[in-house]
Design a protein around this motif. Structure first.
Motif, PDB file in Angstrom:
ATOM      1  N   THR A  59     -11.832  -7.505  -5.218  1.00  0.00           N
ATOM      2  CA  THR A  59     -11.515  -8.182  -3.954  1.00  0.00           C
ATOM      3  C   THR A  59     -10.114  -7.802  -3.492  1.00  0.00           C
ATOM      4  O   THR A  59      -9.886  -7.484  -2.313  1.00  0.00           O
ATOM      5  CB  THR A  59     -11.615  -9.705  -4.126  1.00  0.00           C
ATOM      6  N   ALA A  60      -9.160  -7.829  -4.423  1.00  0.00           N
ATOM      7  CA  ALA A  60      -7.776  -7.465  -4.078  1.00  0.00           C
ATOM      8  C   ALA A  60      -7.669  -5.984  -3.717  1.00  0.00           C
ATOM      9  O   ALA A  60      -7.026  -5.619  -2.720  1.00  0.00           O
ATOM     10  CB  ALA A  60      -6.852  -7.796  -5.251  1.00  0.00           C
ATOM     11  N   LEU A  61      -8.300  -5.120  -4.514  1.00  0.00           N
ATOM     12  CA  LEU A  61      -8.258  -3.690  -4.201  1.00  0.00           C
ATOM     13  C   LEU A  61      -8.873  -3.412  -2.834  1.00  0.00           C
ATOM     14  O   LEU A  61      -8.393  -2.557  -2.081  1.00  0.00           O
ATOM     15  CB  LEU A  61      -9.010  -2.890  -5.271  1.00  0.00           C
ATOM     16  N   GLY A  62      -9.941  -4.129  -2.513  1.00  0.00           N
ATOM     17  CA  GLY A  62     -10.586  -3.924  -1.223  1.00  0.00           C
ATOM     18  C   GLY A  62      -9.670  -4.252  -0.066  1.00  0.00           C
ATOM     19  O   GLY A  62      -9.615  -3.528   0.935  1.00  0.00           O
ATOM     20  N   ARG A  63      -8.941  -5.359  -0.196  1.00  0.00           N
ATOM     21  CA  ARG A  63      -7.990  -5.719   0.874  1.00  0.00           C
ATOM     22  C   ARG A  63      -6.931  -4.633   1.028  1.00  0.00           C
ATOM     23  O   ARG A  63      -6.549  -4.272   2.147  1.00  0.00           O
ATOM     24  CB  ARG A  63      -7.331  -7.063   0.560  1.00  0.00           C
ATOM     25  N   LEU A  64      -6.437  -4.144  -0.091  1.00  0.00           N
ATOM     26  CA  LEU A  64      -5.412  -3.104  -0.037  1.00  0.00           C
ATOM     27  C   LEU A  64      -5.967  -1.823   0.584  1.00  0.00           C
ATOM     28  O   LEU A  64      -5.284  -1.153   1.372  1.00  0.00           O
ATOM     29  CB  LEU A  64      -4.884  -2.818  -1.444  1.00  0.00           C
ATOM     30  N   LEU A  65      -7.199  -1.497   0.248  1.00  0.00           N
ATOM     31  CA  LEU A  65      -7.811  -0.284   0.789  1.00  0.00           C
ATOM     32  C   LEU A  65      -8.006  -0.386   2.302  1.00  0.00           C
ATOM     33  O   LEU A  65      -7.774   0.580   3.039  1.00  0.00           O
ATOM     34  CB  LEU A  65      -9.150  -0.040   0.103  1.00  0.00           C
ATOM     35  N   MET A  66      -8.415  -1.550   2.784  1.00  0.00           N
ATOM     36  CA  MET A  66      -8.771  -1.698   4.196  1.00  0.00           C
ATOM     37  C   MET A  66      -7.576  -1.657   5.124  1.00  0.00           C
ATOM     38  O   MET A  66      -7.740  -1.486   6.339  1.00  0.00           O
ATOM     39  CB  MET A  66      -9.520  -3.014   4.409  1.00  0.00           C
ATOM     40  N   VAL A  67      -6.365  -1.828   4.586  1.00  0.00           N
ATOM     41  CA  VAL A  67      -5.173  -1.876   5.443  1.00  0.00           C
ATOM     42  C   VAL A  67      -5.050  -0.604   6.277  1.00  0.00           C
ATOM     43  O   VAL A  67      -4.863  -0.643   7.501  1.00  0.00           O
ATOM     44  CB  VAL A  67      -3.898  -2.093   4.590  1.00  0.00           C
ATOM     45  N   ASP A  68      -5.143   0.555   5.645  1.00  0.00           N
ATOM     46  CA  ASP A  68      -4.957   1.826   6.353  1.00  0.00           C
ATOM     47  C   ASP A  68      -6.227   2.677   6.366  1.00  0.00           C
ATOM     48  O   ASP A  68      -6.172   3.861   6.670  1.00  0.00           O
ATOM     49  CB  ASP A  68      -3.823   2.639   5.689  1.00  0.00           C
ATOM     50  N   LEU A  69      -7.367   2.076   6.044  1.00  0.00           N
ATOM     51  CA  LEU A  69      -8.576   2.884   5.918  1.00  0.00           C
ATOM     52  C   LEU A  69      -9.026   3.444   7.268  1.00  0.00           C
ATOM     53  O   LEU A  69      -9.263   4.648   7.409  1.00  0.00           O
ATOM     54  CB  LEU A  69      -9.698   2.053   5.296  1.00  0.00           C
ATOM     55  N   GLY A  70      -9.128   2.558   8.261  1.00  0.00           N
ATOM     56  CA  GLY A  70      -9.566   3.007   9.575  1.00  0.00           C
ATOM     57  C   GLY A  70     -10.908   3.718   9.492  1.00  0.00           C
ATOM     58  O   GLY A  70     -11.893   3.179   8.983  1.00  0.00           O
ATOM     59  N   GLU A  71     -10.969   4.955   9.959  1.00  0.00           N
ATOM     60  CA  GLU A  71     -12.202   5.746   9.935  1.00  0.00           C
ATOM     61  C   GLU A  71     -12.123   6.872   8.909  1.00  0.00           C
ATOM     62  O   GLU A  71     -12.860   7.854   8.989  1.00  0.00           O
ATOM     63  CB  GLU A  71     -12.477   6.316  11.323  1.00  0.00           C
ATOM     64  N   VAL A 104       0.817  -1.215   0.000  1.00  0.00           N
ATOM     65  CA  VAL A 104       0.000   0.000   0.000  1.00  0.00           C
ATOM     66  C   VAL A 104       0.852   1.267   0.000  1.00  0.00           C
ATOM     67  O   VAL A 104       0.353   2.354  -0.304  1.00  0.00           O
ATOM     68  CB  VAL A 104      -0.960   0.020   1.203  1.00  0.00           C
ATOM     69  N   LYS A 105       2.117   1.133   0.321  1.00  0.00           N
ATOM     70  CA  LYS A 105       2.998   2.305   0.323  1.00  0.00           C
ATOM     71  C   LYS A 105       3.552   2.612  -1.064  1.00  0.00           C
ATOM     72  O   LYS A 105       4.172   3.657  -1.269  1.00  0.00           O
ATOM     73  CB  LYS A 105       4.148   2.084   1.301  1.00  0.00           C
ATOM     74  N   LEU A 106       3.330   1.688  -1.996  1.00  0.00           N
ATOM     75  CA  LEU A 106       3.851   1.894  -3.349  1.00  0.00           C
ATOM     76  C   LEU A 106       2.944   2.837  -4.123  1.00  0.00           C
ATOM     77  O   LEU A 106       1.711   2.742  -4.053  1.00  0.00           O
ATOM     78  CB  LEU A 106       3.952   0.553  -4.088  1.00  0.00           C
ATOM     79  N   SER A 107       3.544   3.732  -4.875  1.00  0.00           N
ATOM     80  CA  SER A 107       2.774   4.714  -5.643  1.00  0.00           C
ATOM     81  C   SER A 107       1.909   4.028  -6.697  1.00  0.00           C
ATOM     82  O   SER A 107       0.795   4.489  -7.008  1.00  0.00           O
ATOM     83  CB  SER A 107       3.711   5.717  -6.305  1.00  0.00           C
ATOM     84  N   ALA A 108       2.400   2.914  -7.257  1.00  0.00           N
ATOM     85  CA  ALA A 108       1.624   2.201  -8.276  1.00  0.00           C
ATOM     86  C   ALA A 108       0.335   1.639  -7.696  1.00  0.00           C
ATOM     87  O   ALA A 108      -0.717   1.638  -8.350  1.00  0.00           O
ATOM     88  CB  ALA A 108       2.466   1.075  -8.882  1.00  0.00           C
ATOM     89  N   VAL A 109       0.388   1.151  -6.450  1.00  0.00           N
ATOM     90  CA  VAL A 109      -0.808   0.620  -5.809  1.00  0.00           C
ATOM     91  C   VAL A 109      -1.796   1.752  -5.525  1.00  0.00           C
ATOM     92  O   VAL A 109      -3.008   1.606  -5.729  1.00  0.00           O
ATOM     93  CB  VAL A 109      -0.440  -0.129  -4.509  1.00  0.00           C
ATOM     94  N   GLN A 110      -1.302   2.881  -5.061  1.00  0.00           N
ATOM     95  CA  GLN A 110      -2.176   4.029  -4.823  1.00  0.00           C
ATOM     96  C   GLN A 110      -2.830   4.497  -6.125  1.00  0.00           C
ATOM     97  O   GLN A 110      -3.988   4.920  -6.132  1.00  0.00           O
ATOM     98  CB  GLN A 110      -1.376   5.170  -4.189  1.00  0.00           C
ATOM     99  N   PHE A 111      -2.091   4.389  -7.212  1.00  0.00           N
ATOM    100  CA  PHE A 111      -2.665   4.731  -8.513  1.00  0.00           C
ATOM    101  C   PHE A 111      -3.846   3.821  -8.830  1.00  0.00           C
ATOM    102  O   PHE A 111      -4.902   4.287  -9.300  1.00  0.00           O
ATOM    103  CB  PHE A 111      -1.586   4.608  -9.603  1.00  0.00           C
ATOM    104  N   MET A 112      -3.701   2.517  -8.592  1.00  0.00           N
ATOM    105  CA  MET A 112      -4.802   1.589  -8.852  1.00  0.00           C
ATOM    106  C   MET A 112      -6.003   1.887  -7.969  1.00  0.00           C
ATOM    107  O   MET A 112      -7.152   1.810  -8.406  1.00  0.00           O
ATOM    108  CB  MET A 112      -4.335   0.140  -8.635  1.00  0.00           C
ATOM    109  N   LEU A 113      -5.760   2.212  -6.699  1.00  0.00           N
ATOM    110  CA  LEU A 113      -6.863   2.482  -5.776  1.00  0.00           C
ATOM    111  C   LEU A 113      -7.657   3.725  -6.168  1.00  0.00           C
ATOM    112  O   LEU A 113      -8.852   3.813  -5.882  1.00  0.00           O
ATOM    113  CB  LEU A 113      -6.326   2.651  -4.345  1.00  0.00           C
ATOM    114  N   ASN A 114      -7.021   4.653  -6.843  1.00  0.00           N
ATOM    115  CA  ASN A 114      -7.686   5.907  -7.179  1.00  0.00           C
ATOM    116  C   ASN A 114      -8.138   5.984  -8.633  1.00  0.00           C
ATOM    117  O   ASN A 114      -8.853   6.927  -9.016  1.00  0.00           O
ATOM    118  CB  ASN A 114      -6.761   7.093  -6.881  1.00  0.00           C
ATOM    119  N   ASN A 115      -7.726   5.027  -9.460  1.00  0.00           N
ATOM    120  CA  ASN A 115      -8.008   5.131 -10.897  1.00  0.00           C
ATOM    121  C   ASN A 115      -8.461   3.793 -11.489  1.00  0.00           C
ATOM    122  O   ASN A 115      -7.995   3.397 -12.562  1.00  0.00           O
ATOM    123  CB  ASN A 115      -6.766   5.622 -11.647  1.00  0.00           C
ATOM    124  N   HIS A 116      -9.325   3.099 -10.810  1.00  0.00           N
ATOM    125  CA  HIS A 116      -9.789   1.801 -11.318  1.00  0.00           C
ATOM    126  C   HIS A 116     -10.939   2.015 -12.296  1.00  0.00           C
ATOM    127  O   HIS A 116     -12.114   1.728 -12.020  1.00  0.00           O
ATOM    128  CB  HIS A 116     -10.190   0.876 -10.164  1.00  0.00           C
TER     129      HIS A 116
END
Length: 1079
Positions: free
Chosen positions: A672-684, A633-645
């Motif tokens: 399913t994979a994106l959701g797991r990545l999102l939930m890692v640091d989502l919190g509130e 989740v700290k990788l910029s490429a992963v953040q790109f996927m989370l924001n541009n799917h």
């Protein structure tokens, strides 16, 4: 028997001719319909005898034999014992007097004899088991000419096969009792007879040009194989597990296997008969080689193994017959059994082991080099070497195993043969299949090679590194050539094999204790694959190769399993080598390579389903491990996927009329994979969540806009698949823990409209919403009305869908599940999930006059009544969803059940009664639970009605009691059924059966007393007292209530009761007919 007349026989013969000879489909169907009516007619038996006696065609004889087999097989209204004995004797005499029958008629009559014998195995007449004299029955055949001898041997062979096979029309416990009794009383005698006849045949100069002697030898080998292939202990293994099982030969057979002449007989037969017979001989040897180890002591096992290895050595020294593909296949199976049943430490002690292992290695190398010959047989050879290599660290024998010499030869032969196959395939495009096309077979072989290649790993690596350098140079030369396209390049095909193999040997690290030097070798191989990846990825804009990309993904998957995660030491020399060559200093940088490859594949291969699917599966696997997810989740490429799917960046997300269902399912994996990545640091962080949901919200808004236009019509929508959005939604449901956020998103007007607008998509929506409605997944604030609102929407969808289903009218039988029952099943599952979700108090609806609950329940009843009883159990998914829903209704909504019309109540009780005898244990257990709730409700209401209370029974309870008093036979029938299962069947859910049984007994005490007396009186006089005592002990200490303590005591008593009854009924030829109990 009355004569139906020659005209009737002529009509039957004409129908048989039309059924088997005509090419006109309509005529054949009409003939089939008429013959089915004939089979069910009352005078079928007499007409079958006349067809056999007077029929002029073989087809009429076949019809008669087939109809008689159905008559003796039926469970309802079975034929009397005397009649079955007459049919058995008639068939034997018929075969004895007509040896020249058509082959298929003879086979059908033998099948009839075998079926009668099996089903009547425990039938007695004057204390004699009249159907257990099979060997005596065929003796007159065996003592006659060759033609008769063939019939006798075929009878024994078919009987052995028939008794070994379970059928769905009779209980499995009955099948096992028959098979066990046959095994103990007759099977060894049949096997001995078969071996003796084979010895006699091998001692004579057989004229195999004579068709009759040819047939006799073939039938003898089939009989022997059927004996050895018998399911001795009832494991019922399927064919897919055949090569993993051990033949559980009974101890009473020891003498046959301690006698070396038995084993020698089959090796001699192999060398003395033509190759066309040899596969059956080798099949028998495979079974003999697989006999359980515990049949011998150590000395006997060593002697047996020595004879077995000598026989194998003799075949390898004279391999001419192995040119036949069937012989070759069975011999490969035989070689595999050498290691699956014997330890390496035992093999090396065999006198001729050095010579045998050399011959096996040469045979394997030759087989691998001729990869196009019987490719499916190579599995067994690789399996042998895989097991041998895996045993090396554990062998304690002082004798040399010599695998360090021969294993590298096998590895080299596999690698070189696969590389050379590329050129051969390119030269013979139309004549040979490319092994790389069968990815399943390739993966299976690579899994085996992974262990083989790790033995003497230095040699494997040296071969791979050297070959890879040559291939890369060839690839670079090809790259500069504009005359050759990528797909036709031999270099690319060879590189594909190398990448697959490198991935496999890296994955094999788990099989051995790895050293630092081997980790460094892994690093060298990984560096070369990553360098190749960089080269191929740089040219994807111009051209690419699908097979090479699939090989890359296979490599990444193996690398992930071994070197990504907590179990890997970060000081591993692999990471040092990656740092030196590619600058990848730690796991985070390696993960960035993984993500880069995933994004590249999704960008360039979005329309290639195999690559997209495997790429997303790799992403999904990476998202499972918590340590790696924290880094991802700290990788910029992963953040790109989370924001541009969106489809703009990932083409496979686009709605395409040409997309198939498999393409669409990729979306579920992706989200399913994106959701797991999102939930890692989502919190509130609600802002981050809303940012993630923006692309999906925009997509649903577009769909809602389409629905709101006047030009919209349903048929047009069907041509533009809306399923992709719902599959994305399903992926979200897999991972989300913040369901209150997801619920609010679903409640958006654009989303709710899209989810409920189109009828033909509602089945999928129901499937996806079921996880959302499950217990404990939705937790709302105490002041939130969302639970009630959610159930209201659920009720609306179920009611709307149910009403559409009910208007379908008559549905063809072959389409009834797809068009009707599948949707009803999912409806039931959704209603069950909603009712058991624990997020709403259902009493609120009636209290405030809200009809949402009543509408949903009434729709359930309407849908249920539209389903025939037989369909409830014929379709497993439907039966599981129905009975699980009924369990919830009888537990929490019994007042609703009690308020139903009498015909509906009787329908539900009938379905429970039928479900008690279902083969599916889940269904049977659910029925027990439903019955327990109903009986408990009845007992409580009856108890209240007999006491003086100020509060009278409510109208529903009073009516329900009245209905049950009007129809006591239904409850009594279920009491008989439960007691029958507990006493006579293999009851696998005894605890569940015990819970309703006590209530049934207390509600029907007089009927239970009569039933008990019937069972006791059916026993032989000397056992009646013991059976009576069993029933007395069953009710000892049991009070007349259904309190938990009293139920538990009854359950304990029932366990002891079942044990005592089984002991009492052992060795009894009387017993009680379970059908009598059910009458």
């Amino acid at each position: 028997m009355r004569d139906p007349g020659r005209k009737s026989l002529a009509q039957l013969e004409n129908l048989c001719k039309q059924l088997y000879e005509t090419t006109d489909t309509t005529t054949r169907l009409q003939a089939e319909k008429a013959l089915v009516e004939f089979t069910n007619s009352p005078d079928c038996l007499s007409k079958c005898q006349l067809l056999l006696e007077r029929g002029s065609s073989s087809y009429s004889q076949l019809l008669a034999a087939t109809c008689l087999t159905k008559l003796v097989s039926r469970t309802n209204n079975p034929l009397p014992l005397e009649q079955r004995i007459d049919i058995r004797n008639y068939v034997l005499n018929y075969l004895a007097t007509r040896p020249k029958l058509a082959t298929f008629v003879t086979q059908a009559l033998i099948q009839l004899y075998a079926r009668i014998t099996k089903l009547g195995w425990f039938d007695c007449q004057k204390d004699d088991y009249v159907f257990r004299n099979a060997i005596t029955d065929v003796t007159r055949f065996l003592q006659d000419s060759v033609e008769y001898c063939i019939i006798g041997v075929t009878i024994l062979s078919q009987l052995t096969n028939e008794i070994n096979q379970a059928d769905t029309t009779h209980p499995l416990t009955k099948h096992r009792k028959i098979a066990s009794s046959f095994r103990d009383s007759s099977l060894f005698d049949i096997f001995t007879l078969s071996c003796n006849l084979l010895k006699q045949a091998s001692g004579k100069n057989l004229n195999l040009n004579d068709e009759s002697q040819h047939g006799l030898l073939m039938q003898l080998l089939k009989l022997t194989h059927n004996c050895l292939n018998f399911d001795f202990i009832g494991t019922s293994t399927d064919e897919s597990s055949d090569d993993l099982c051990t033949v559980q030969i009974p101890t009473s057979w020891r003498s046959a296997f301690l006698d070396s002449s038995t084993l020698q007989l089959f090796f001699d037969l192999y060398h003395s008969i033509p190759p066309s017979f040899s596969p059956l001989v080798l099949s028998c040897l495979v079974q003999i080689a697989s006999v359980r180890r515990s049949l011998f002591n150590n000395a006997e096992r060593a002697k047996f193994l020595s004879h077995l290895v000598d026989g194998v050595k003799r075949i390898l020294e004279n391999p001419q017959s192995l040119s036949d593909p069937n012989n070759y296949h069975e011999f490969c199976r035989l070689l595999a059994r050498l290691k699956s049943n014997y330890q390496l430490g035992e093999l090396v002690k065999v006198e001729n082991y050095p010579e045998v292992i050399r011959l096996i290695a040469n045979f394997t190398v030759t087989s691998l080099q001729h990869w196009e010959f019987a490719p499916n047989s190579v599995h067994y050879l690789l399996s042998l070497w895989q097991r041998l290599a895996a045993s090396v660290p554990y062998v304690k024998a002082t004798e040399p195993h010599m695998l360090e010499t021969y294993t590298p030869e096998v590895t080299k032969a596999y690698i070189t043969s696969r590389l050379e196959s590329v050129h051969i395939i390119l030269r013979n495009r139309d004549g040979l299949e490319d092994p790389l096309e069968d990815t399943g077979l390739v993966q299976q072989q690579l899994d085996q090679l992974s262990t083989i290649g790790r033995c003497e790993y230095e040699k494997t690596c040296a071969l791979l590194v050297g070959t890879r350098e040559e291939e890369l140079k060839s690839h670079l030369q090809w790259k500069l050539s504009l005359e050759v396209t990528l797909g036709l390049s031999p270099a690319v095909g060879r590189l594909t094999w190398l990448v697959y193999i490198i991935g496999a040997v890296i994955g094999g690290r788990v099989s051995f204790a790895s050293t630092d030097e081997q980790d460094a070798m892994d690093g060298e191989l990984v560096c070369r694959v990553l360098q190749l990846m960089n080269l191929t990825d740089s040219r994807l804009a111009q051209a690419g190769n699908e097979k090479l990309e699939l090989a890359m993904l296979s490599f990444f998957e193996q690398f992930r399993k071994i070197y990504i995660g907590d179990q890997v030491q970060k000081s591993s020399k692999l990471y040092r080598r990656l740092s030196e060559v590619l600058g990848l200093n730690d796991e985070t940088m390696v993960l960035s390579v993984f993500i880069g490859k995933i994004i590249t594949n999704l960008k360039y291969w979005g329309r290639c389903e195999p690559i997209t699917s495997k790429t997303l599966q790799l992403l999904n696997d990476l998202s499972i491990g918590y340590p790696s997810v924290r880094k991802l989740v700290k990788l910029s490429a992963v953040q790109f996927m989370l924001n541009n799917h969106t489809s703009e960046h990932f083409s496979f997300l686009g709605i395409n009329n040409q997309s198939n269902l498999t393409d669409m399912r990729c979306r579920t994996t992706f989200y399913t994979a994106l959701g797991r990545l999102l939930m890692v640091d989502l919190g509130e962080d609600e802002d981050q969540y809303e940012q993630f949901m923006l692309p999906l919200t925009a997509a649903f808004e577009a769909v809602a806009q389409m629905f709101s236009t006047n030009s919209f019509n349903e048929q047009e929508a069907k041509s533009r698949p809306l399923s992709p959005l719902y599959l994305c939604f399903r992926g979200l449901l897999f991972f989300f823990f913040a369901f209150f956020w997801l619920f609010e998103w679903v409640s958006l007007p654009c989303v709710s409209l899209s989810l409920s607008k189109i009828y033909f998509n509602q089945i999928r929506i129901f499937k996806y919403l079921c996880p959302l409605l499950r217990s404990q997944r939705l937790q709302f604030d105490v002041s939130s009305p969302n639970g009630i609102l959610l159930f209201r929407e659920t009720s609306k969808m179920i009611t709307m869908y149910g009403n559409r289903i009910l208007t379908l009218g008559e549905v063809p039988k072959d389409q009834v599940y797809a068009l009707k029952l599948k949707g009803i099943s999912i409806c039931f599952s959704m209603l069950k999930a909603a009712l058991s979700g624990s997020y709403v108090n259902f009493g609120v609806f009636r209290l405030y006059g809200d009809d949402a609950l009543d509408n949903a329940l009434q729709t359930f009843i309407k849908l249920l009544l539209s389903i025939p009883h037989s369909d409830l159990l014929d379709y497993p998914k439907l039966s599981q969803s129905y009975y699980s829903l009924l369990e919830v209704l009888t537990q929490d909504h019994m007042n609703f059940i009690a308020s139903l019309e009498p015909r509906v109540i009787m329908y539900i009780l009938s379905s429970i009664s039928e479900g008690l005898t279902a083969l599916d244990t889940m269904v049977c257990t659910g029925c027990c639970s439903c019955l327990d709730h109903i009986v408990t409700y009845l007992f409580k209401q009856l108890s209240r009605s007999t006491k003086k209370r100020t509060t009278p029974l409510n109208q529903e309870s009073d009516r329900f009691l009245h209905i049950m008093q009007q129809h006591p036979e239904m409850i009594q029938q279920m009491l008989s059924t439960v007691l029958n299962i507990i006493i006579f069947e293999d009851c696998r859910n005894q605890w569940s059966m015990s819970r309703p049984l006590l209530g049934l007994i207390l509600l029907n005490e007089k009927y239970f007393s009569d039933l008990r007396n019937s069972i006791v009186n059916s026993q032989p006089p000397e056992k009646q007292q013991a059976m009576h005592l069993c029933f007395e002990n069953l009710m000892e200490g049991i009070e007349r209530n259904l309190l938990t303590k009293n139920r538990d005591r009854f359950t304990q008593n029932l366990s002891a009761f079942r044990r005592e009854v089984n002991d009492s009924m052992k060795n009894s030829t009387y017993g009680v007919n379970s059908n009598d109990m059910m009458s």
